[in-house]
Scaffold this motif. Structure first.
Motif, PDB file in Angstrom:
ATOM      1  N   TRP A 151      -2.156  -0.136   3.329  1.00  0.00           N
ATOM      2  CA  TRP A 151      -0.862   0.092   3.981  1.00  0.00           C
ATOM      3  C   TRP A 151       0.335  -0.369   3.159  1.00  0.00           C
ATOM      4  CZ3 TRP A 151       2.582  -3.653   5.224  1.00  0.00           C
ATOM      5  CH2 TRP A 151       2.118  -4.966   5.303  1.00  0.00           C
ATOM      6  N   PRO A 152       0.285  -1.514   2.435  1.00  0.00           N
ATOM      7  CA  PRO A 152       1.491  -1.874   1.673  1.00  0.00           C
ATOM      8  C   PRO A 152       1.862  -0.825   0.624  1.00  0.00           C
ATOM      9  CG  PRO A 152       0.018  -3.762   1.834  1.00  0.00           C
ATOM     10  CD  PRO A 152      -0.738  -2.565   2.329  1.00  0.00           C
ATOM     11  N   LEU A 153       0.862  -0.267  -0.020  1.00  0.00           N
ATOM     12  CA  LEU A 153       1.137   0.757  -1.035  1.00  0.00           C
ATOM     13  C   LEU A 153       1.568   2.066  -0.383  1.00  0.00           C
ATOM     14  CD1 LEU A 153      -1.697   0.063  -3.613  1.00  0.00           C
ATOM     15  CD2 LEU A 153       0.610  -0.869  -3.517  1.00  0.00           C
ATOM     16  N   GLN A 154       1.019   2.370   0.790  1.00  0.00           N
ATOM     17  CA  GLN A 154       1.455   3.565   1.516  1.00  0.00           C
ATOM     18  C   GLN A 154       2.940   3.452   1.875  1.00  0.00           C
ATOM     19  OE1 GLN A 154      -0.378   6.309   2.485  1.00  0.00           O
ATOM     20  NE2 GLN A 154      -2.282   5.604   1.593  1.00  0.00           N
TER      21      GLN A 154
ATOM     22  N   ILE B 250       4.953   4.103  -1.297  1.00  0.00           N
ATOM     23  CA  ILE B 250       4.925   5.519  -1.680  1.00  0.00           C
ATOM     24  C   ILE B 250       5.841   6.336  -0.773  1.00  0.00           C
ATOM     25  CG2 ILE B 250       3.437   7.566  -1.766  1.00  0.00           C
ATOM     26  CD1 ILE B 250       1.173   5.557  -2.715  1.00  0.00           C
ATOM     27  N   TRP B 251       5.737   6.147   0.537  1.00  0.00           N
ATOM     28  CA  TRP B 251       6.600   6.890   1.460  1.00  0.00           C
ATOM     29  C   TRP B 251       8.059   6.473   1.310  1.00  0.00           C
ATOM     30  CZ3 TRP B 251       5.443  11.325   3.405  1.00  0.00           C
ATOM     31  CH2 TRP B 251       4.104  11.652   3.597  1.00  0.00           C
ATOM     32  N   GLY B 252       8.289   5.189   1.031  1.00  0.00           N
ATOM     33  CA  GLY B 252       9.658   4.719   0.807  1.00  0.00           C
ATOM     34  C   GLY B 252      10.276   5.349  -0.426  1.00  0.00           C
ATOM     35  N   GLN B 253       9.486   5.499  -1.472  1.00  0.00           N
ATOM     36  CA  GLN B 253      10.000   6.135  -2.687  1.00  0.00           C
ATOM     37  C   GLN B 253      10.269   7.614  -2.463  1.00  0.00           C
ATOM     38  OE1 GLN B 253      11.046   4.911  -5.673  1.00  0.00           O
ATOM     39  NE2 GLN B 253      10.879   3.017  -4.535  1.00  0.00           N
ATOM     40  N   PHE B 254       9.442   8.250  -1.642  1.00  0.00           N
ATOM     41  CA  PHE B 254       9.694   9.643  -1.293  1.00  0.00           C
ATOM     42  C   PHE B 254      11.045   9.763  -0.584  1.00  0.00           C
ATOM     43  CE2 PHE B 254       9.399  13.026   1.950  1.00  0.00           C
ATOM     44  CZ  PHE B 254       9.349  14.123   1.102  1.00  0.00           C
ATOM     45  N   ALA B 255      11.297   8.858   0.364  1.00  0.00           N
ATOM     46  CA  ALA B 255      12.578   8.864   1.078  1.00  0.00           C
ATOM     47  C   ALA B 255      13.736   8.583   0.122  1.00  0.00           C
ATOM     48  CB  ALA B 255      12.556   7.827   2.198  1.00  0.00           C
TER      49      ALA B 255
ATOM     50  N   LYS C 119       0.079   7.313  -9.928  1.00  0.00           N
ATOM     51  CA  LYS C 119      -0.716   6.309 -10.640  1.00  0.00           C
ATOM     52  C   LYS C 119      -0.921   5.063  -9.790  1.00  0.00           C
ATOM     53  CE  LYS C 119      -1.440   8.838 -14.116  1.00  0.00           C
ATOM     54  NZ  LYS C 119      -2.761   9.418 -14.270  1.00  0.00           N
ATOM     55  N   LEU C 120       0.086   4.697  -9.004  1.00  0.00           N
ATOM     56  CA  LEU C 120      -0.046   3.554  -8.101  1.00  0.00           C
ATOM     57  C   LEU C 120      -1.127   3.845  -7.064  1.00  0.00           C
ATOM     58  CD1 LEU C 120       1.313   0.792  -7.339  1.00  0.00           C
ATOM     59  CD2 LEU C 120       2.625   2.080  -5.675  1.00  0.00           C
ATOM     60  N   ARG C 121      -1.095   5.044  -6.500  1.00  0.00           N
ATOM     61  CA  ARG C 121      -2.090   5.437  -5.499  1.00  0.00           C
ATOM     62  C   ARG C 121      -3.491   5.486  -6.100  1.00  0.00           C
ATOM     63  NH1 ARG C 121      -1.707  11.154  -2.754  1.00  0.00           N
ATOM     64  NH2 ARG C 121      -2.761  11.674  -4.662  1.00  0.00           N
ATOM     65  N   ALA C 122      -3.575   5.772  -7.401  1.00  0.00           N
ATOM     66  CA  ALA C 122      -4.879   5.814  -8.077  1.00  0.00           C
ATOM     67  C   ALA C 122      -5.387   4.421  -8.453  1.00  0.00           C
ATOM     68  CB  ALA C 122      -4.787   6.692  -9.328  1.00  0.00           C
TER      69      ALA C 122
ATOM     70  N   PRO D  81      -2.232  -9.416  -0.375  1.00  0.00           N
ATOM     71  CA  PRO D  81      -3.698  -9.404  -0.540  1.00  0.00           C
ATOM     72  C   PRO D  81      -4.341  -8.022  -0.429  1.00  0.00           C
ATOM     73  CG  PRO D  81      -3.043 -11.333   0.707  1.00  0.00           C
ATOM     74  CD  PRO D  81      -1.795 -10.502   0.515  1.00  0.00           C
ATOM     75  N   PRO D  82      -3.953  -7.149   0.527  1.00  0.00           N
ATOM     76  CA  PRO D  82      -4.597  -5.822   0.551  1.00  0.00           C
ATOM     77  C   PRO D  82      -4.335  -5.023  -0.730  1.00  0.00           C
ATOM     78  CG  PRO D  82      -3.441  -6.211   2.630  1.00  0.00           C
ATOM     79  CD  PRO D  82      -3.058  -7.314   1.693  1.00  0.00           C
TER      80      PRO D  82
END
Length: 128
Positions: free
Chosen positions: A12-15, A18-23, A61-64, A115-116
């Motif tokens: 969730w932190p990375l999600q 990612i969504w914040g950068q899209f916005a 790359k972050l998501r990967a 941590p996640p």
């Protein structure tokens, strides 16, 4: 949570990042169009295209689970924080907008190293 064989879903932190950068990219497009009264010049469009390409590349790359992407995002965020603080004290930007930007950037830095997120990058690099 597994999305497909051999691929782990980003935590969730990375999600959120990612969504914040899209916005943020959508906001950048709107800002460029508004500032240019709907007719931006080619330099503004080129800068916008470069920004969008860099954000999309880093988010993929972050998501990967690439640690270097996380490190690069953290370095960019740290530099951005220093510039924003300097601009806040120089009075170049509206104070509220700058403070909101500072908070969002700090939240991004924290989310990258929760941590996640750390566990996700460890698993991704162990699998590589």
């Amino acid at each position: 949570m597994t999305v497909s064989p051999g691929r782990v879903r980003a935590p969730w932190p990375l999600q959120v990042i990612i969504w914040g950068q899209f916005a943020a990219v959508v906001a950048d497009v709107v800002q460029v169009l508004v500032a240019a009264h709907g007719r931006p010049g080619w330099t503004a469009l080129a800068g916008l295209a470069l920004n969008i390409a860099l954000v999309v590349f880093l988010m993929l790359k972050l998501r990967a689970g690439r640690r270097w992407a996380r490190s690069l995002i953290a370095v960019i965020a740290a530099i951005t924080l220093l510039i924003a603080v300097a601009r806040l004290f120089a009075g170049d930007d509206p104070p509220l907008a700058t403070v909101v930007f500072l908070v969002v950037t700090l939240v991004t830095l924290v989310l990258l190293y929760l941590p996640p997120s750390n566990a996700f990058f460890r698993r991704a690099n162990a699998a590589a």
